[in-house]
Motif scaffolding. Structure first.
Motif, PDB file in Angstrom:
ATOM      1  N   LEU A  85      -8.763   2.980  13.323  1.00 19.28           N
ATOM      2  CA  LEU A  85      -7.647   3.405  12.471  1.00 19.28           C
ATOM      3  C   LEU A  85      -6.384   2.880  13.133  1.00 19.28           C
ATOM      4  O   LEU A  85      -6.039   3.300  14.241  1.00 19.28           O
ATOM      5  CB  LEU A  85      -7.610   4.938  12.374  1.00 19.28           C
ATOM      6  CG  LEU A  85      -6.309   5.541  11.844  1.00 19.28           C
ATOM      7  CD1 LEU A  85      -6.114   5.180  10.379  1.00 19.28           C
ATOM      8  CD2 LEU A  85      -6.320   7.053  11.993  1.00 19.28           C
ATOM      9  N   VAL A  86      -5.746   1.921  12.501  1.00 21.70           N
ATOM     10  CA  VAL A  86      -4.487   1.398  13.032  1.00 21.70           C
ATOM     11  C   VAL A  86      -3.408   1.492  11.965  1.00 21.70           C
ATOM     12  O   VAL A  86      -3.700   1.444  10.775  1.00 21.70           O
ATOM     13  CB  VAL A  86      -4.600  -0.070  13.525  1.00 21.70           C
ATOM     14  CG1 VAL A  86      -5.414  -0.171  14.789  1.00 21.70           C
ATOM     15  CG2 VAL A  86      -5.180  -0.968  12.461  1.00 21.70           C
ATOM     16  N   ASP A  87      -2.184   1.638  12.424  1.00 22.75           N
ATOM     17  CA  ASP A  87      -1.034   1.693  11.507  1.00 22.75           C
ATOM     18  C   ASP A  87      -1.159   2.767  10.444  1.00 22.75           C
ATOM     19  O   ASP A  87      -0.752   2.578   9.292  1.00 22.75           O
ATOM     20  CB  ASP A  87      -0.843   0.329  10.819  1.00 22.75           C
ATOM     21  CG  ASP A  87      -0.021  -0.618  11.679  1.00 22.75           C
ATOM     22  OD1 ASP A  87       0.355  -0.206  12.792  1.00 22.75           O
ATOM     23  OD2 ASP A  87       0.235  -1.740  11.239  1.00 22.75           O
ATOM     24  N   GLY A  88      -1.782   3.863  10.759  1.00 21.19           N
ATOM     25  CA  GLY A  88      -1.875   4.985   9.834  1.00 21.19           C
ATOM     26  C   GLY A  88      -2.714   4.708   8.609  1.00 21.19           C
ATOM     27  O   GLY A  88      -2.573   5.361   7.585  1.00 21.19           O
ATOM     28  N   GLY A  89      -3.621   3.768   8.708  1.00 20.82           N
ATOM     29  CA  GLY A  89      -4.491   3.469   7.571  1.00 20.82           C
ATOM     30  C   GLY A  89      -3.835   2.467   6.647  1.00 20.82           C
ATOM     31  O   GLY A  89      -2.871   2.778   5.963  1.00 20.82           O
ATOM     32  N   THR A  90      -4.362   1.248   6.649  1.00 26.18           N
ATOM     33  CA  THR A  90      -3.805   0.213   5.767  1.00 26.18           C
ATOM     34  C   THR A  90      -4.840  -0.048   4.673  1.00 26.18           C
ATOM     35  O   THR A  90      -5.997  -0.345   4.963  1.00 26.18           O
ATOM     36  CB  THR A  90      -3.529  -1.075   6.555  1.00 26.18           C
ATOM     37  OG1 THR A  90      -4.729  -1.493   7.205  1.00 26.18           O
ATOM     38  CG2 THR A  90      -2.460  -0.849   7.607  1.00 26.18           C
ATOM     39  N   PHE A  91      -4.407   0.092   3.428  1.00 22.33           N
ATOM     40  CA  PHE A  91      -5.349  -0.002   2.306  1.00 22.33           C
ATOM     41  C   PHE A  91      -4.762  -0.798   1.150  1.00 22.33           C
ATOM     42  O   PHE A  91      -3.555  -1.024   1.087  1.00 22.33           O
ATOM     43  CB  PHE A  91      -5.709   1.408   1.826  1.00 22.33           C
ATOM     44  CG  PHE A  91      -6.426   2.206   2.872  1.00 22.33           C
ATOM     45  CD1 PHE A  91      -7.758   1.963   3.147  1.00 22.33           C
ATOM     46  CD2 PHE A  91      -5.763   3.178   3.607  1.00 22.33           C
ATOM     47  CE1 PHE A  91      -8.414   2.663   4.143  1.00 22.33           C
ATOM     48  CE2 PHE A  91      -6.415   3.883   4.595  1.00 22.33           C
ATOM     49  CZ  PHE A  91      -7.743   3.624   4.865  1.00 22.33           C
ATOM     50  N   TYR A  92      -5.651  -1.161   0.218  1.00 24.80           N
ATOM     51  CA  TYR A  92      -5.216  -1.836  -1.005  1.00 24.80           C
ATOM     52  C   TYR A  92      -4.607  -0.775  -1.917  1.00 24.80           C
ATOM     53  O   TYR A  92      -5.326   0.098  -2.412  1.00 24.80           O
ATOM     54  CB  TYR A  92      -6.400  -2.531  -1.672  1.00 24.80           C
ATOM     55  CG  TYR A  92      -7.029  -3.545  -0.757  1.00 24.80           C
ATOM     56  CD1 TYR A  92      -6.456  -4.797  -0.586  1.00 24.80           C
ATOM     57  CD2 TYR A  92      -8.165  -3.241  -0.012  1.00 24.80           C
ATOM     58  CE1 TYR A  92      -6.992  -5.721   0.301  1.00 24.80           C
ATOM     59  CE2 TYR A  92      -8.716  -4.157   0.874  1.00 24.80           C
ATOM     60  CZ  TYR A  92      -8.118  -5.382   1.022  1.00 24.80           C
ATOM     61  OH  TYR A  92      -8.642  -6.290   1.916  1.00 24.80           O
ATOM     62  N   PRO A  93      -3.300  -0.831  -2.144  1.00 27.07           N
ATOM     63  CA  PRO A  93      -2.631   0.251  -2.859  1.00 27.07           C
ATOM     64  C   PRO A  93      -3.046   0.364  -4.325  1.00 27.07           C
ATOM     65  O   PRO A  93      -2.975   1.445  -4.901  1.00 27.07           O
ATOM     66  CB  PRO A  93      -1.143  -0.117  -2.745  1.00 27.07           C
ATOM     67  CG  PRO A  93      -1.115  -1.579  -2.453  1.00 27.07           C
ATOM     68  CD  PRO A  93      -2.361  -1.881  -1.693  1.00 27.07           C
ATOM     69  N   PHE A  94      -3.501  -0.737  -4.903  1.00 28.40           N
ATOM     70  CA  PHE A  94      -3.866  -0.734  -6.324  1.00 28.40           C
ATOM     71  C   PHE A  94      -5.296  -0.262  -6.552  1.00 28.40           C
ATOM     72  O   PHE A  94      -5.765  -0.239  -7.682  1.00 28.40           O
ATOM     73  CB  PHE A  94      -3.694  -2.138  -6.914  1.00 28.40           C
ATOM     74  CG  PHE A  94      -4.391  -3.206  -6.115  1.00 28.40           C
ATOM     75  CD1 PHE A  94      -3.761  -3.806  -5.047  1.00 28.40           C
ATOM     76  CD2 PHE A  94      -5.681  -3.585  -6.424  1.00 28.40           C
ATOM     77  CE1 PHE A  94      -4.410  -4.780  -4.290  1.00 28.40           C
ATOM     78  CE2 PHE A  94      -6.345  -4.550  -5.681  1.00 28.40           C
ATOM     79  CZ  PHE A  94      -5.695  -5.150  -4.603  1.00 28.40           C
ATOM     80  N   MET A  95      -5.975   0.095  -5.476  1.00 23.89           N
ATOM     81  CA  MET A  95      -7.360   0.569  -5.603  1.00 23.89           C
ATOM     82  C   MET A  95      -7.448   2.034  -5.210  1.00 23.89           C
ATOM     83  O   MET A  95      -6.583   2.563  -4.529  1.00 23.89           O
ATOM     84  CB  MET A  95      -8.285  -0.260  -4.704  1.00 23.89           C
ATOM     85  CG  MET A  95      -8.403  -1.703  -5.142  1.00 23.89           C
ATOM     86  SD  MET A  95      -9.466  -2.647  -4.058  1.00 23.89           S
ATOM     87  CE  MET A  95     -11.033  -1.921  -4.476  1.00 23.89           C
ATOM     88  N   THR A  96      -8.514   2.681  -5.637  1.00 23.63           N
ATOM     89  CA  THR A  96      -8.705   4.095  -5.302  1.00 23.63           C
ATOM     90  C   THR A  96      -9.174   4.220  -3.853  1.00 23.63           C
ATOM     91  O   THR A  96      -9.564   3.223  -3.224  1.00 23.63           O
ATOM     92  CB  THR A  96      -9.786   4.713  -6.207  1.00 23.63           C
ATOM     93  OG1 THR A  96     -11.029   4.039  -5.944  1.00 23.63           O
ATOM     94  CG2 THR A  96      -9.430   4.579  -7.682  1.00 23.63           C
ATOM     95  N   GLY A  97      -9.153   5.445  -3.372  1.00 25.51           N
ATOM     96  CA  GLY A  97      -9.668   5.691  -2.026  1.00 25.51           C
ATOM     97  C   GLY A  97     -11.126   5.272  -1.927  1.00 25.51           C
ATOM     98  O   GLY A  97     -11.535   4.587  -0.983  1.00 25.51           O
ATOM     99  N   ARG A  98     -11.892   5.625  -2.947  1.00 23.32           N
ATOM    100  CA  ARG A  98     -13.312   5.270  -2.950  1.00 23.32           C
ATOM    101  C   ARG A  98     -13.486   3.742  -3.030  1.00 23.32           C
ATOM    102  O   ARG A  98     -14.321   3.165  -2.340  1.00 23.32           O
ATOM    103  CB  ARG A  98     -13.999   5.924  -4.158  1.00 23.32           C
ATOM    104  CG  ARG A  98     -15.529   5.857  -4.104  1.00 23.32           C
ATOM    105  CD  ARG A  98     -16.146   6.304  -5.418  1.00 23.32           C
ATOM    106  NE  ARG A  98     -15.681   7.597  -5.870  1.00 23.32           N
ATOM    107  CZ  ARG A  98     -16.113   8.762  -5.406  1.00 23.32           C
ATOM    108  NH1 ARG A  98     -17.035   8.778  -4.471  1.00 23.32           N
ATOM    109  NH2 ARG A  98     -15.629   9.906  -5.877  1.00 23.32           N
ATOM    110  N   GLY A  99     -12.649   3.113  -3.855  1.00 21.33           N
ATOM    111  CA  GLY A  99     -12.725   1.650  -4.000  1.00 21.33           C
ATOM    112  C   GLY A  99     -12.414   0.956  -2.682  1.00 21.33           C
ATOM    113  O   GLY A  99     -13.053  -0.039  -2.328  1.00 21.33           O
TER     114      GLY A  99
END
Lengths: 304, 278
Positions: free
Chosen positions: A86-100
């Motif tokens: 886990l780096v930078d507080g969680g970096t994710f694709y903003p246009f996708m759901t958590g599950r996605g």
């Protein structure tokens, strides 16, 4: 060739100097054994995040090596399949759901398991928000999703950079329990970077304190929080202070008699007090908080 | 590797921009042909009085949509899509999420595969819908397709048009991926690709006026044009200079094209493998 007894994580003179001569990390060496919870502490800009990125193969070191289970991360990237991060507080694709997002990560790791993803989402308290887009998540929710992502591949080593950022008091408590569970119940090794020193003190076995790119102290938490002082339990601390007569440096702090004395000096200390008619009901080693130790150590380094 | 391909595909399919940068081609062609047909039906346009259309002419009309992604605007859209695929990971900060779990070369090559896969799917769909649209238009406006149109001839014409277009698309993808990766930005990658595509067009048309034949032959515009000419007409494209005419065999143009495209892709992958992902 890696030794079967190699430490889980080993930094050997790890250095990173950016263009322009900015030395972010300078010769950091440390070693973390299996099942340990290891704290990596330091003030802002100390080089913690750069070190973690080098460990994850995101940044190339300019010197030294980062090894996992004896394998140099740069040469044997496959070893990172045993690592969750886990780096930078969680970096994710903003246009996708958590599950996605977990599906994308799982497929990138080569093993998408929807049941495990669902279980982790429930474990971090995101079951109800799993099908919402990440761009609508709060900082704390992203952080929780980050923890789920870090555990998705059931890693042997979990690297957590500020996992409690954005969490409320209850969330911090849950995070603490989760980290303790990872180590105690599942035998995982945890490399934890956090500025919440109270939390670090409660979950870590050992810590390294870094400042300006260098490790300035590495020790067991108990060692760092132990001080050279003892607290004498007495009804008359002022009289006790007089009785010591300067033989040991001492002071009355908040109604307690605090004496700078090592463990081997305690019998003589008690004898001196009792001999002077000061009743002693107990003597205990003075414990200082990790925060206090951290401030002292980084302060000393700053003045060195 | 297949899982990685799926992961990349999921990302791009779920991004809204894919609709108006990639699926816009089949949707747009269908919409234009539908609108044209409705307009002609409402207007009650009489059948043309000229000579009846030949099978070859009908086939030539039906493959016109392949020109859309190869023209400047079509290339700008595909460049923006490619820049999003490659530069988006920097903007979303998601290289940190997926970077530790796969080799960088594999991550980038999968991106190329998925970007090209989606583009090809979209363009094939566009061609199929375009051909169906031309056929339906003929039926509904009393200008039916002439007899004697063979499926093999239709397929061969589409194959040639597709090959010429995909050569242009691939070079556009190479520009945009290199721009986005080197600058770590979707916007900068798009701008760089748009500038490159526009420069290509300017050099292609005006190059003979201000460039020497040697320099002109080193740049991609002539070779794209020449390959298109060999594919479509079976002969070289000729460019007249004050003292010379440039007219090359397709093999030289293919080699030059491969060097440019391969060079850009190699540059992109090599640069990415050395990048610090802060």
């Amino acid at each position: 060739m890696a030794s079967p007894n190699a430490p889980v994580l080993e930094l050997d003179g790890l250095s990173k100097t950016y263009g322009g001569g900015v030395a972010a990390v300078q010769g950091v060496s440390l070693s973390v054994g299996a099942g340990e919870v290891y704290g990596f502490l330091g003030p802002n800009g100390a080089g913690k995040s750069t070190t973690i990125r080098m460990l994850l193969g995101l940044i190339a070191p300019t010197g030294g090596a980062a090894r996992l289970w004896g394998h140099d991360v740069r040469r044997h990237k496959a070893v990172l399949s045993r690592v969750g991060s886990l780096v930078d507080g969680g970096t994710f694709y903003p246009f996708m759901t958590g599950r996605g997002n977990l599906e994308v990560l799982g497929r990138t790791q080569g093993r998408h398991d929807p049941d495990r993803a669902q279980a982790l989402l429930a474990q971090v308290g995101l079951a109800d928000a799993a099908d919402r887009k990440v761009k609508g998540y709060s900082t704390g929710m992203r952080q929780r999703l980050g923890v789920a992502a870090a555990l998705l591949n059931d890693p042997d080593l979990v690297i957590l950079d500020e996992p409690a950022n954005g969490l409320d008091a209850a969330g911090i408590g849950e995070m603490r329990a989760l980290i303790q569970g990872l180590s105690k119940d599942q035998g995982k090794t945890v490399f934890l970077c956090s500025h919440l020193l109270h939390e670090v003190e409660q979950v870590c076995d050992r810590v390294a304190i870094v400042d300006r790119g260098r490790v300035i102290r590495e020790a067991a938490v108990g060692e760092l929080t132990r001080s050279d002082a003892v607290v004498v339990e007495t009804e008359t601390p002022e009289a006790g202070l007089m009785a010591l007569g300067g033989r040991w440096p001492a002071a009355v702090e908040a109604g307690r008699l605090v004496v700078q004395a090592g463990r081997e000096e305690i019998p003589a200390l008690v004898q001196a007090l009792v001999g002077a008619g000061v009743p002693v009901f107990g003597v205990a080693a003075e414990r200082r908080s990790l925060e206090s130790a951290f401030l002292t150590i980084t302060g000393e380094a700053g003045h060195a | 590797m297949l899982e990685l391909f799926y992961a990349e595909r999921i990302k791009l399919l779920r991004h809204r921009a894919t609709w108006f940068l990639v699926w816009v081609f089949p949707i747009g062609v269908s919409a234009v042909l539908t609108g044209l047909t409705i307009h002609q039906m409402i207007k009650g346009q009489a059948p043309a009085n000229g000579p009846a259309e030949t099978p070859a002419g009908w086939i030539a009309d039906s493959i016109v949509p392949w020109r859309i992604p190869a023209n400047a605007v079509g290339r700008y859209l595909l460049a923006a899509f490619t820049a999003l695929a490659f530069g988006g990971e920097y903007g979303w900060n998601t290289w940190k999420l997926i970077g530790p779990h796969q080799s960088r070369g594999r991550l980038l090559l999968t991106k190329y595969a998925v970007v090209l896969g989606l583009i090809v799917t979209s363009l094939v769909l566009m061609a199929v819908l375009g051909t169906l649209g031309v056929w339906m238009n003929g039926l509904l406006t009393d200008k039916p397709a002439p007899a004697g149109i063979g499926f093999a001839a239709l397929l061969a014409a589409n194959g040639r048009a597709a090959t010429a277009t995909l050569l242009v698309v691939l070079l556009t993808v190479a520009y945009a991926s290199a721009g986005a990766t080197l600058t770590r930005s979707t916007l900068a990658g798009t701008v760089i690709a748009i500038v490159a595509v526009t420069a290509e067009s300017v050099i292609g048309q005006l190059g003979p006026r201000f460039l020497s034949p040697t320099v002109y032959q080193m740049l991609p515009p002539y070779h794209l044009d020449n390959l298109g000419s060999w594919i479509g007409q079976g002969k070289a494209s000729a460019r007249r200079f004050p003292q010379a005419v440039v007219s090359l065999h397709w093999g030289w143009s293919l080699l030059s094209y491969a060097v440019w495209t391969g060079g850009l892709v190699t540059l992109t992958v090599t640069a990415f493998r050395k990048q610090d992902l802060n």
